[in-house]
Design a protein around this motif. Structure first.
Motif, short mmCIF file in Angstrom:
data_model
loop_
_atom_site.label_atom_id
_atom_site.label_comp_id
_atom_site.label_asym_id
_atom_site.label_seq_id
_atom_site.Cartn_x
_atom_site.Cartn_y
_atom_site.Cartn_z
N PHE A 48 -1.63 75.33 48.19
CA PHE A 48 -2.46 75.17 49.68
C PHE A 48 -3.71 74.44 49.46
O PHE A 48 -4.47 74.50 48.45
CB PHE A 48 -2.95 76.59 50.06
CG PHE A 48 -1.69 77.58 50.43
CD1 PHE A 48 -1.18 77.44 51.66
CD2 PHE A 48 -0.95 78.18 49.64
CE1 PHE A 48 -0.24 78.30 52.05
CE2 PHE A 48 0.06 78.98 49.73
CZ PHE A 48 0.26 79.09 51.11
N ALA A 49 -4.19 73.64 50.49
CA ALA A 49 -5.22 72.89 50.46
C ALA A 49 -5.65 72.67 51.89
O ALA A 49 -4.87 72.88 52.94
CB ALA A 49 -5.17 71.49 49.63
N ILE A 81 2.44 72.78 50.24
CA ILE A 81 3.46 72.15 49.43
C ILE A 81 4.76 72.64 49.76
O ILE A 81 4.98 73.84 49.92
CB ILE A 81 3.25 71.85 47.89
CG1 ILE A 81 3.52 73.12 47.13
CG2 ILE A 81 2.02 71.19 47.55
CD1 ILE A 81 3.56 73.12 45.78
N THR A 82 5.64 71.84 50.04
CA THR A 82 7.28 72.48 50.45
C THR A 82 8.10 72.05 49.68
O THR A 82 9.53 72.52 49.74
CB THR A 82 7.43 71.98 51.92
OG1 THR A 82 7.70 70.46 51.59
CG2 THR A 82 6.40 72.54 52.93
N ASN A 83 7.93 71.32 48.27
CA ASN A 83 8.94 70.86 47.62
C ASN A 83 8.97 72.06 46.45
O ASN A 83 8.82 71.89 45.06
CB ASN A 83 8.61 69.61 46.81
CG ASN A 83 9.97 69.00 46.22
OD1 ASN A 83 11.01 69.68 46.22
ND2 ASN A 83 9.70 68.21 45.16
N THR A 84 9.38 73.28 46.65
CA THR A 84 9.50 74.48 45.77
C THR A 84 10.76 75.22 46.34
O THR A 84 11.27 74.87 47.51
CB THR A 84 8.15 75.44 45.99
OG1 THR A 84 8.19 75.85 47.21
CG2 THR A 84 6.77 74.72 45.66
N ASN A 85 11.28 75.73 45.28
CA ASN A 85 12.61 76.53 45.65
C ASN A 85 12.23 77.70 46.71
O ASN A 85 11.04 78.06 46.65
CB ASN A 85 13.34 76.83 44.36
CG ASN A 85 12.28 77.92 43.50
OD1 ASN A 85 11.68 78.84 44.02
ND2 ASN A 85 12.70 77.73 42.23
N THR A 86 13.12 78.35 47.12
CA THR A 86 12.87 79.38 48.05
C THR A 86 12.54 80.60 47.38
O THR A 86 11.70 81.26 47.99
CB THR A 86 14.49 79.63 48.86
OG1 THR A 86 14.89 78.56 49.37
CG2 THR A 86 14.20 80.86 49.66
N GLY A 87 12.61 80.68 46.24
CA GLY A 87 12.11 81.89 45.41
C GLY A 87 10.55 81.81 45.38
O GLY A 87 9.93 82.74 45.38
N ARG A 88 10.07 80.44 44.94
CA ARG A 88 8.62 80.39 45.06
C ARG A 88 8.01 80.39 46.35
O ARG A 88 6.93 81.21 46.65
CB ARG A 88 8.47 78.82 44.46
CG ARG A 88 6.94 78.34 44.39
CD ARG A 88 6.16 79.26 43.61
NE ARG A 88 6.49 79.29 42.35
CZ ARG A 88 6.05 79.89 41.37
NH1 ARG A 88 5.37 81.19 41.70
NH2 ARG A 88 6.42 79.67 40.21
#
Length: 177
Positions: free
Chosen positions: A117-118, A144-151
């Motif tokens: 987050f920023a 950031i949105t380029n993370t997997n659903t688990g993250r």
């Protein structure tokens, strides 16, 4: 309907007083100023300043829980086919319910090599590759949105725990991502 321009700081302040997804700026201002449709300006000006000063009272814990449950039951949430869109709605709602607690929770949420987050897109781009930063609607934050659903689930879980939501609600919210 008239259009007015407000600076970013004022916009964030108005947006921080949103009580439900989809509430318009006019509705928020009417509520904050206790100004109803058709009411004369003179009738509202006597009490406007006093009520605007008290408008920043935080939602009570049971109201916060109700707001999150209403989000999960809303048509807008149900219409979201992608986890990232549900993720963004959840983050937006959590910020709206308690901007200070949201800020504290996100400051302590860091990855091994990434910032999640920023306050601006550039910070996220500089602290990771292929981060796909998106602005969280109604907030001054980017995520950031380029993370997997688990993250994404783990980020929401961390924020909600930090904001002291009940465990069963946290599980329910994370289960919808």
């Amino acid at each position: 309907m008239k259009t007015i321009e407000v600076d970013e700081e004022l916009y964030r302040y108005i947006a921080s007083h949103t009580q439900h997804i989809g509430e318009s700026a006019s509705d928020i201002l009417r509520r904050m100023l206790k100004f109803s449709a058709g009411q004369s300006v003179a009738a509202s000006s006597a009490t406007g300043a006093k009520q605007a000063a008290s408008a920043s009272v935080e939602a009570r814990p049971q109201d916060r829980v109700r707001a999150v449950r209403e989000l999960l039951l809303s048509d807008e949430y149900a219409e979201q086919k992608k986890a990232v869109n549900r993720f963004m709605l959840i983050l937006s709602t959590l910020y709206t319910l308690d901007p200070k607690a949201f800020a504290a929770a996100t400051e302590s949420l860091l990855g091994r090599t990434r910032v999640y987050f920023a306050g601006n897109q550039q910070t996220l781009v500089q602290n990771g590759t292929h981060t796909k930063p998106q602005h969280i609607p109604g907030t001054p934050y980017w995520v950031i949105t380029n993370t997997n659903t688990g993250r994404k689930r783990s980020m929401v879980e961390h924020i909600m725990q930090s904001m002291q939501f009940p465990a069963e609600l946290i599980d329910k919210v994370c289960g919808t991502l």
